[in-house]
Design an enzyme around this catalytic site. Structure first.
Site, PDB file in Angstrom:
ATOM      1  N   CYS A 115       0.812  -1.224   0.000  1.00 32.46           N
ATOM      2  CA  CYS A 115       0.000   0.000   0.000  1.00 32.46           C
ATOM      3  C   CYS A 115       0.845   1.273   0.000  1.00 32.46           C
ATOM      4  CB  CYS A 115      -0.951  -0.002   1.187  1.00 32.46           C
ATOM      5  SG  CYS A 115      -2.004  -1.436   1.221  1.00 32.46           S
ATOM      6  N   HIS A 255      -3.490   7.130   2.302  1.00 36.87           N
ATOM      7  CA  HIS A 255      -3.834   5.821   1.747  1.00 36.87           C
ATOM      8  C   HIS A 255      -5.208   5.445   2.310  1.00 36.87           C
ATOM      9  CE1 HIS A 255      -4.122   1.675   0.900  1.00 36.87           C
ATOM     10  NE2 HIS A 255      -3.811   1.268   2.116  1.00 36.87           N
ATOM     11  N   ASN A 285     -10.162  -0.293  -0.326  1.00 30.92           N
ATOM     12  CA  ASN A 285      -8.704  -0.213  -0.220  1.00 30.92           C
ATOM     13  C   ASN A 285      -8.100  -0.738  -1.521  1.00 30.92           C
ATOM     14  OD1 ASN A 285      -5.988  -0.694   0.299  1.00 30.92           O
ATOM     15  ND2 ASN A 285      -6.327  -1.425   2.388  1.00 30.92           N
TER      16      ASN A 285
HETATM   17  O1  UT7 Z   1      -3.910  -1.287   3.477  1.00 29.47           O
HETATM   18  C1  UT7 Z   1      -3.051  -1.322   4.559  1.00 29.47           C
HETATM   19  C2  UT7 Z   1      -3.136  -2.523   5.324  1.00 29.47           C
HETATM   20  N1  UT7 Z   1      -4.437  -2.920   5.785  1.00 29.47           N
HETATM   21  C3  UT7 Z   1      -5.103  -2.235   6.735  1.00 29.47           C
HETATM   22  O2  UT7 Z   1      -4.753  -1.150   7.103  1.00 29.47           O
HETATM   23  C4  UT7 Z   1      -6.280  -2.921   7.355  1.00 29.47           C
HETATM   24  C5  UT7 Z   1      -6.300  -2.644   8.812  1.00 29.47           C
HETATM   25  N2  UT7 Z   1      -7.343  -3.325   9.533  1.00 29.47           N
HETATM   26  C6  UT7 Z   1      -8.660  -3.046   9.407  1.00 29.47           C
HETATM   27  O3  UT7 Z   1      -9.056  -2.236   8.610  1.00 29.47           O
HETATM   28  C7  UT7 Z   1      -9.597  -3.727  10.377  1.00 29.47           C
HETATM   29  O4  UT7 Z   1      -8.833  -4.457  11.298  1.00 29.47           O
HETATM   30  C8  UT7 Z   1     -10.631  -4.659   9.708  1.00 29.47           C
HETATM   31  C9  UT7 Z   1     -11.670  -3.830   8.986  1.00 29.47           C
HETATM   32  C10 UT7 Z   1      -9.960  -5.604   8.730  1.00 29.47           C
HETATM   33  C11 UT7 Z   1     -11.348  -5.467  10.782  1.00 29.47           C
HETATM   34  O5  UT7 Z   1     -11.956  -4.588  11.735  1.00 29.47           O
HETATM   35  P1  UT7 Z   1     -11.722  -4.791  13.311  1.00 29.47           P
HETATM   36  O6  UT7 Z   1     -12.517  -3.776  13.973  1.00 29.47           O
HETATM   37  O7  UT7 Z   1     -10.240  -4.785  13.541  1.00 29.47           O
HETATM   38  O8  UT7 Z   1     -12.350  -6.218  13.549  1.00 29.47           O
HETATM   39  P2  UT7 Z   1     -11.660  -7.530  14.152  1.00 29.47           P
HETATM   40  O9  UT7 Z   1     -10.767  -8.147  13.131  1.00 29.47           O
HETATM   41  O10 UT7 Z   1     -11.094  -7.239  15.503  1.00 29.47           O
HETATM   42  O11 UT7 Z   1     -12.931  -8.447  14.332  1.00 29.47           O
HETATM   43  C12 UT7 Z   1     -13.980  -8.135  15.274  1.00 29.47           C
HETATM   44  C13 UT7 Z   1     -15.105  -9.112  15.091  1.00 29.47           C
HETATM   45  C14 UT7 Z   1     -14.650 -10.558  15.085  1.00 29.47           C
HETATM   46  O12 UT7 Z   1     -15.641 -11.316  15.707  1.00 29.47           O
HETATM   47  P3  UT7 Z   1     -15.493 -11.764  17.265  1.00 29.47           P
HETATM   48  O13 UT7 Z   1     -14.222 -12.574  17.318  1.00 29.47           O
HETATM   49  O14 UT7 Z   1     -15.402 -10.470  18.028  1.00 29.47           O
HETATM   50  O15 UT7 Z   1     -16.740 -12.543  17.510  1.00 29.47           O
HETATM   51  C15 UT7 Z   1     -14.604 -10.929  13.630  1.00 29.47           C
HETATM   52  O16 UT7 Z   1     -14.790 -12.315  13.406  1.00 29.47           O
HETATM   53  O17 UT7 Z   1     -15.728  -8.904  13.812  1.00 29.47           O
HETATM   54  C16 UT7 Z   1     -15.771 -10.147  13.086  1.00 29.47           C
HETATM   55  N3  UT7 Z   1     -15.646  -9.845  11.661  1.00 29.47           N
HETATM   56  C17 UT7 Z   1     -16.718  -9.570  10.892  1.00 29.47           C
HETATM   57  N4  UT7 Z   1     -18.041  -9.524  11.151  1.00 29.47           N
HETATM   58  C18 UT7 Z   1     -18.867  -9.214  10.156  1.00 29.47           C
HETATM   59  C19 UT7 Z   1     -14.528  -9.732  10.918  1.00 29.47           C
HETATM   60  N5  UT7 Z   1     -14.854  -9.416   9.661  1.00 29.47           N
HETATM   61  C20 UT7 Z   1     -16.205  -9.317   9.618  1.00 29.47           C
HETATM   62  C21 UT7 Z   1     -17.117  -8.988   8.596  1.00 29.47           C
HETATM   63  N6  UT7 Z   1     -18.435  -8.952   8.910  1.00 29.47           N
HETATM   64  N7  UT7 Z   1     -16.737  -8.722   7.352  1.00 29.47           N
END
Ligand code: UT7
Length: 328
Positions: A115, A255, A285
């Site tokens: 990225c 970004h 993204n």
């Molecule tokens: O481009 C540069 C590099 N990439 C980034 O900068 C990405 C950085 N990270 C992010 O943008 C975020 O971490 C995400 C959007 C990918 C995820 O958001 P988060 O708030 O960090 O969620 P999480 O991974 O901590 O997951 C929280 C919960 C989990 O469930 P439990 O374990 O709390 O029951 C996940 O299983 O949300 C669940 N989850 C979803 N639920 C519904 C993860 N993805 C989804 C989804 N829909 N698509």
């Protein structure tokens, strides 16, 4: 003697026609429009058509940037494509773009900085231009992430989109142009965000010592925390190096990883929302393509005025990150 700085003389971008909405994703994985919008700010993203490749997106964005700059392809000395989703492992996608454009004089190569690719590319282009080895450089960020995400993995597939953005760079005025490039790498963090693909750890004959997985691997939450901190540090580093404050920045073009990341970064840097370019809601993204697409949209809509100070910052796989400050 005053130093001649590197200027962006044209921008262009290209987004594939097909739109994939959060409602579409609800039918593909266990997710909801509400979750995606709240956690990422993304409402829709573009998906390349069958038979449409990274080099095609890159070529179209490049044509638009060249037209704006008034530069013919045969005038180009160098073409750089920042991508981690090139058409092939090799040759470089930049070679295919060079052929498509018939930019006969240009030498061409790809760079892999995920990225942060466009910022790494700006720094490389700037070095060639300052050294006088190149006079006209075409820099493109182009990605087709839709071909490397696992459409069954809700943690990654909701985030990424396809697209390309380009800039023509030339040596310009003394009072405007690139002011600084601050780039960083933390190679130890690679397992938090990577794609194994076809590399030496995954031999073509399948005899690798690690299990093969063709898809993007991401520990999103871990990446998120480091991203906000690193983006702020790089932004501050750029401002300090140029003896500027947040109030001097007319536009922050970050970004477009996730709306929460860019809002948190802008807030910590002290840049108000009206001075932040956001298009992540419409494009998702797009990795290395994200900054040049946002820059082109801001430029074409009249948001970028001559003399404006622009801060660009990015964070991605590697980890790689950085900040570029420029005066338009
Ligand atoms: O481009 C540069 C590099 N990439 C980034 O900068 C990405 C950085 N990270 C992010 O943008 C975020 O971490 C995400 C959007 C990918 C995820 O958001 P988060 O708030 O960090 O969620 P999480 O991974 O901590 O997951 C929280 C919960 C989990 O469930 P439990 O374990 O709390 O029951 C996940 O299983 O949300 C669940 N989850 C979803 N639920 C519904 C993860 N993805 C989804 C989804 N829909 N698509």
């Amino acid at each position: 003697m005053m130093m001649k700085r590197t200027c962006i003389t044209g921008t262009g971008s290209y987004l594939p026609e097909k739109i994939l909405t959060n409602a579409d994703l609800e039918k593909m994985v266990d997710t909801s429009d509400e979750w995606i919008t709240t956690r990422t700010g993304i409402r829709e993203r573009r998906i390349a058509a069958e038979g449409e490749h990274t080099s095609d997106l890159a070529t179209e964005a490049a044509r638009r940037a060249l037209t704006m700059a008034g530069v013919a392809p045969e005038e180009l000395d160098l073409i750089i494509v920042a991508t981690v989703t090139g058409d092939f492992s090799w040759p470089a996608t930049a070679c295919l773009v060079q052929h498509n454009l018939q930019a006969k004089r240009a030498f061409a190569f790809d760079i892999s900085a995920a990225c942060s690719g466009f910022l790494y590319g700006l720094s490389i282009a700037d070095s060639y231009l300052r050294a006088g080895t190149a006079k006209k450089v075409l820099l493109i960020g182009a990605e087709v992430f839709s071909r490397i995400v696992d459409w069954k993995d809700r943690g990654t597939c909701i985030l990424f989109g396809d697209g390309a953005g380009a800039a023509v760079l030339e040596t310009g005025g003394e009072d405007r142009g690139l002011l600084s490039c601050h780039l960083h790498t933390e190679g130890g963090c690679w397992p938090l965000l990577y794609q194994m693909g076809q590399g030496s750890r995954n031999p073509a004959d399948g005899g690798g010592c690690e299990p093969s997985n063709p898809f993007v691997q991401m520990q999103g939450n871990e990446v998120f925390k480091v991203a906000v901190r690193s983006l702020c540090e790089a932004g501050e580093e750029a401002l300090v190096a140029n003896k500027m404050a947040a109030a001097d920045v007319d536009l922050l073009i970050p970004h477009q990883a996730n709306r929460r990341i860019l809002e948190a970064t802008a807030k910590r840097l002290g840049i108000p929302p009206e001075r932040v370019v956001v298009n992540v809601d419409r494009v998702g993204n797009t990795s290395a393509a994200s900054i040049p697409i946002a820059l082109d949209e801001a430029h074409r809509s009249g948001r970028v005025k001559q003399g404006d100070v622009l801060l660009l910052n990015a964070f991605g796989g590697g980890f790689t990150w950085g900040a570029v400050l420029l005066r338009w």
